[in-house]
Design a protein around this motif. Structure first.
Motif, mmCIF file in Angstrom:
data_model
loop_
_atom_site.group_PDB
_atom_site.id
_atom_site.type_symbol
_atom_site.label_atom_id
_atom_site.label_comp_id
_atom_site.label_asym_id
_atom_site.label_seq_id
_atom_site.Cartn_x
_atom_site.Cartn_y
_atom_site.Cartn_z
ATOM 1 N N ALA A 196 0.825 -1.207 0.000
ATOM 2 C CA ALA A 196 0.000 0.000 0.000
ATOM 3 C C ALA A 196 0.859 1.257 0.000
ATOM 4 O O ALA A 196 0.561 2.232 -0.701
ATOM 5 C CB ALA A 196 -0.933 -0.003 1.213
ATOM 6 N N SER A 197 1.955 1.274 0.761
ATOM 7 C CA SER A 197 2.801 2.469 0.836
ATOM 8 C C SER A 197 3.568 2.695 -0.461
ATOM 9 O O SER A 197 3.833 3.831 -0.845
ATOM 10 C CB SER A 197 3.772 2.348 2.009
ATOM 11 O OG SER A 197 4.620 1.219 1.831
ATOM 12 N N LEU A 198 3.930 1.610 -1.155
ATOM 13 C CA LEU A 198 4.701 1.751 -2.392
ATOM 14 C C LEU A 198 3.821 2.079 -3.601
ATOM 15 O O LEU A 198 4.283 2.758 -4.519
ATOM 16 C CB LEU A 198 5.480 0.463 -2.666
ATOM 17 C CG LEU A 198 6.659 0.182 -1.741
ATOM 18 C CD1 LEU A 198 7.205 -1.210 -1.990
ATOM 19 C CD2 LEU A 198 7.754 1.217 -1.932
ATOM 20 N N LEU A 199 2.603 1.580 -3.621
ATOM 21 C CA LEU A 199 1.763 1.742 -4.811
ATOM 22 C C LEU A 199 0.587 2.680 -4.630
ATOM 23 O O LEU A 199 -0.024 3.088 -5.620
ATOM 24 C CB LEU A 199 1.218 0.376 -5.255
ATOM 25 C CG LEU A 199 2.256 -0.661 -5.692
ATOM 26 C CD1 LEU A 199 1.565 -1.955 -6.101
ATOM 27 C CD2 LEU A 199 3.106 -0.133 -6.826
ATOM 28 N N GLY A 200 0.255 3.047 -3.408
ATOM 29 C CA GLY A 200 -0.966 3.835 -3.181
ATOM 30 C C GLY A 200 -0.959 5.183 -3.867
ATOM 31 O O GLY A 200 -1.837 5.487 -4.694
ATOM 32 N N LEU A 201 0.043 6.025 -3.573
ATOM 33 C CA LEU A 201 0.103 7.363 -4.178
ATOM 34 C C LEU A 201 0.301 7.277 -5.680
ATOM 35 O O LEU A 201 -0.273 8.066 -6.450
ATOM 36 C CB LEU A 201 1.218 8.179 -3.529
ATOM 37 C CG LEU A 201 1.381 9.612 -4.018
ATOM 38 C CD1 LEU A 201 0.107 10.414 -3.754
ATOM 39 C CD2 LEU A 201 2.586 10.282 -3.362
ATOM 40 N N HIS A 202 1.102 6.306 -6.094
ATOM 41 C CA HIS A 202 1.336 6.117 -7.537
ATOM 42 C C HIS A 202 0.034 5.831 -8.281
ATOM 43 O O HIS A 202 -0.263 6.436 -9.315
ATOM 44 C CB HIS A 202 2.337 4.984 -7.727
ATOM 45 C CG HIS A 202 2.086 4.127 -8.920
ATOM 46 N ND1 HIS A 202 2.296 4.561 -10.209
ATOM 47 C CD2 HIS A 202 1.608 2.849 -9.031
ATOM 48 C CE1 HIS A 202 1.977 3.596 -11.067
ATOM 49 N NE2 HIS A 202 1.555 2.554 -10.373
ATOM 50 N N LEU A 203 -0.763 4.895 -7.774
ATOM 51 C CA LEU A 203 -2.017 4.549 -8.451
ATOM 52 C C LEU A 203 -3.009 5.705 -8.438
ATOM 53 O O LEU A 203 -3.734 5.929 -9.414
ATOM 54 C CB LEU A 203 -2.632 3.316 -7.793
ATOM 55 C CG LEU A 203 -1.861 2.004 -7.988
ATOM 56 C CD1 LEU A 203 -2.512 0.885 -7.185
ATOM 57 C CD2 LEU A 203 -1.784 1.640 -9.465
ATOM 58 N N LEU A 204 -3.027 6.468 -7.347
ATOM 59 C CA LEU A 204 -3.935 7.621 -7.275
ATOM 60 C C LEU A 204 -3.560 8.679 -8.304
ATOM 61 O O LEU A 204 -4.418 9.185 -9.043
ATOM 62 C CB LEU A 204 -3.907 8.205 -5.859
ATOM 63 C CG LEU A 204 -4.735 9.482 -5.658
ATOM 64 C CD1 LEU A 204 -6.208 9.211 -5.928
ATOM 65 C CD2 LEU A 204 -4.534 10.044 -4.256
ATOM 66 N N THR A 205 -2.277 9.034 -8.371
ATOM 67 C CA THR A 205 -1.849 10.064 -9.334
ATOM 68 C C THR A 205 -1.989 9.572 -10.772
ATOM 69 O O THR A 205 -2.298 10.350 -11.676
ATOM 70 C CB THR A 205 -0.399 10.484 -9.059
ATOM 71 O OG1 THR A 205 0.453 9.315 -9.074
ATOM 72 C CG2 THR A 205 -0.284 11.168 -7.702
ATOM 73 N N LEU A 206 -1.759 8.273 -11.007
ATOM 74 C CA LEU A 206 -1.941 7.742 -12.361
ATOM 75 C C LEU A 206 -3.403 7.811 -12.776
ATOM 76 O O LEU A 206 -3.725 8.168 -13.921
ATOM 77 C CB LEU A 206 -1.439 6.298 -12.418
ATOM 78 C CG LEU A 206 -1.511 5.613 -13.787
ATOM 79 C CD1 LEU A 206 -0.694 6.384 -14.812
ATOM 80 C CD2 LEU A 206 -1.041 4.171 -13.689
ATOM 81 N N LEU A 207 -4.298 7.505 -11.855
ATOM 82 C CA LEU A 207 -5.730 7.607 -12.145
ATOM 83 C C LEU A 207 -6.132 9.045 -12.436
ATOM 84 O O LEU A 207 -6.892 9.320 -13.383
ATOM 85 C CB LEU A 207 -6.538 7.052 -10.979
ATOM 86 C CG LEU A 207 -8.068 7.104 -11.118
ATOM 87 C CD1 LEU A 207 -8.523 6.259 -12.296
ATOM 88 C CD2 LEU A 207 -8.746 6.648 -9.837
ATOM 89 N N LEU A 208 -5.601 9.982 -11.661
ATOM 90 C CA LEU A 208 -5.903 11.401 -11.912
ATOM 91 C C LEU A 208 -5.387 11.835 -13.273
ATOM 92 O O LEU A 208 -6.030 12.631 -13.969
ATOM 93 C CB LEU A 208 -5.296 12.262 -10.799
ATOM 94 C CG LEU A 208 -5.945 12.131 -9.411
ATOM 95 C CD1 LEU A 208 -5.172 12.964 -8.382
ATOM 96 C CD2 LEU A 208 -7.399 12.574 -9.454
ATOM 97 N N TRP A 209 -4.227 11.344 -13.680
ATOM 98 C CA TRP A 209 -3.687 11.702 -14.998
ATOM 99 C C TRP A 209 -4.580 11.160 -16.109
ATOM 100 O O TRP A 209 -4.854 11.861 -17.094
ATOM 101 C CB TRP A 209 -2.272 11.160 -15.143
ATOM 102 C CG TRP A 209 -1.648 11.500 -16.463
ATOM 103 C CD1 TRP A 209 -1.091 12.687 -16.831
ATOM 104 C CD2 TRP A 209 -1.550 10.635 -17.604
ATOM 105 N NE1 TRP A 209 -0.647 12.623 -18.135
ATOM 106 C CE2 TRP A 209 -0.918 11.383 -18.633
ATOM 107 C CE3 TRP A 209 -1.931 9.328 -17.851
ATOM 108 C CZ2 TRP A 209 -0.658 10.829 -19.876
ATOM 109 C CZ3 TRP A 209 -1.672 8.783 -19.102
ATOM 110 C CH2 TRP A 209 -1.039 9.534 -20.097
#
Length: 456
Positions: free
Chosen positions: A106-119
């Motif tokens: 969760a710590s490694l992929l959480g922010l990444h997946l959120l920002t990718l979805l926003l993009w």
């Protein structure tokens, strides 16, 4: 000379336009130099912008921003690498040598997946959605370091983002930088994790208070499907349920965690970075000013006014006149303009019949100042119909031809009303002259009502 469609020329041209929104720059010398530098409208406008940009300091500040950009990007990458190493250290549990795989994932992929979805969502909405991306942070930091809030760097930043948005390249350009930085961050995290897992003994497990163990069994199996295609092992149900797995189970846990980071973190960012680069290559030719804007149409008309006039005297050996340009009907507005050109003082303008039809009237004496005012008005209004009134008893000359061609370039339909005292010979002279000048497409007549009948 740089190609008119180069990104630097387009940026300088757009920046000059933004500066002139507050008031026109004195450009008489620049206009004359640009008029003889390039035969095309885009090239002339770009050359004028280069001259004015050099005079106002835009060229120097753009060069400074381009020199600072790679250093700012390098500094941003260094921060991301340090953050990635720090995150890898936190995931590896420091001195405890225990890794909670659920928290780690969760710590490694959480922010990444959120920002990718926003993009991805931002591809369908306004460019303002990208202000929080690494790409926007990089371009904003470059502008701040290169010039701060002083000088012309903020104008260059606005010009750059407007051009990218106009070419539908803003999310792809900023996205490339953002995806590349994320991919680098994941590469650093994966390398640090593999090094630590290869030479230290860690205990990987999961913990819960309220969730059923079958939830973790299903989650591990579901998340491990894609990594399994690349050869990463997936812990079996017994290994997942066991609080302290054997050495072989710990190896499967470690490789499963690494495979999830590769498949759900590194590979998507690398793939989207390549996609952004491909879109940039396909669309970069669209990075050019929109010459249909009134600002640029006015400049084109001013350049046309500087073009040496054609000889209108009959000459059997003379090449044919170029066909006059017209404003496309789709770009015109339902405006009726009435222009009195070099009329004697005793002739009133506009006639009452034009006032009754709501015509926008102007009277032009042929001076340079009056012509610039008229060009600006026509470029702003983009009228579909223009009625030009000329004294029938006067003799047409090269100035009259140049004036009519400038009006034609800024409207869809132009007609010539010959009024005032004149004999039939004078009127025939006008019609003959229109044919000799290549302007026979202009309908000319001495009766106002018939000329306006199909316009109303």
């Amino acid at each position: 000379m740089a190609h008119p469609s180069s990104f630097q020329d387009a940026t300088l041209t757009e920046a000059v336009r933004l500066i002139e929104e507050a008031g026109p720059l004195e450009d008489s010398q620049a206009l004359r130099e640009a008029a003889g530098a390039d035969p095309g409208a885009a090239g002339r406008i770009a050359q004028r912008a280069r001259i004015l940009a050099g005079r106002t300091g835009l060229v120097a500040e753009l060069a400074g921003a381009r020199a600072w950009a790679p250093w700012v990007l390098l500094g941003l990458v260094a921060l991301i690498v340090i953050a990635g190493l720090s995150l890898a250290g936190n995931v590896l549990g420091g001195g405890e040598r225990r890794i909670n795989v659920v928290v780690a994932l969760a710590s490694l992929l959480g922010l990444h997946l959120l920002t990718l979805l926003l993009w991805l969502i931002g591809l369908l909405v306004s460019p303002g959605s990208f202000n929080a991306s690494f790409g926007w942070i990089w371009i904003a930091l470059t502008a701040r370091v290169a010039g701060g809030r002083q000088g012309q760097v903020p104008v260059l930043l606005r010009a750059t983002t407007r051009l990218l948005a106009q070419a539908r390249l803003l999310p792809w350009a900023l996205g490339f930088v953002s995806h590349a930085i994320w991919a680098l961050s994941f590469a650093v995290v994966i390398a640090a994790m593999l090094f630590a897992l290869a030479f230290r003994n860690y205990a990987l497990n999961w913990e819960t208070t309220i969730l059923d163990p079958d939830f973790f069994v299903q989650g591990v199996q579901w998340l491990g499907r894609l990594p399994a295609w690349l050869g990463f092992p997936v812990p079996d149900a017994q290994a997942v349920r066991s609080p302290l797995a054997a050495a072989s189970g710990q190896r499967a846990w470690a490789l499963w965690l690494t495979g999830c980071i590769v498949v759900y973190g590194l590979l998507p960012r690398a793939a989207f970075a390549l996609l952004c680069a491909a879109v940039w290559r396909m669309r970069r030719q669209a990075l050019a000013p929109d010459l249909s804007l009134p600002y640029y149409r006015k400049l084109i008309a001013r350049f046309d006014a500087l073009t040496p006039p054609n000889i209108v005297d009959a000459d059997p050996g003379q090449s044919p006149h170029l066909a006059p340009q017209h404003l496309p009907s789709a770009d015109a507005t339902e405006t009726l303009m009435a222009i009195g050109f070099e009329l004697p003082d005793e002739l009133p303008w506009p006639p009452a019949a034009l006032d009754m039809r709501g015509a926008r009237a102007m009277r032009i004496d042929g001076s340079a100042a009056a012509m610039r005012q008229l060009q600006g008005t026509l470029a702003r209004l983009r009228p579909r119909r223009v009625l030009v009134g000329c004294h029938a008893g006067s003799s047409p000359d090269r100035g009259t031809e140049r004036f009519l061609r400038e009006v034609l370039a800024l409207c869809s339909d132009c007609r010539l009303w010959l009024f005032g005292t004149a004999d039939d010979e004078a009127r025939r002279r006008w019609h003959t002259w229109l044919g000799d000048a290549g302007l026979d497409g202009i309908h000319a007549g001495d009766a106002l009502e018939p000329m306006l009948h199909d316009w109303t």
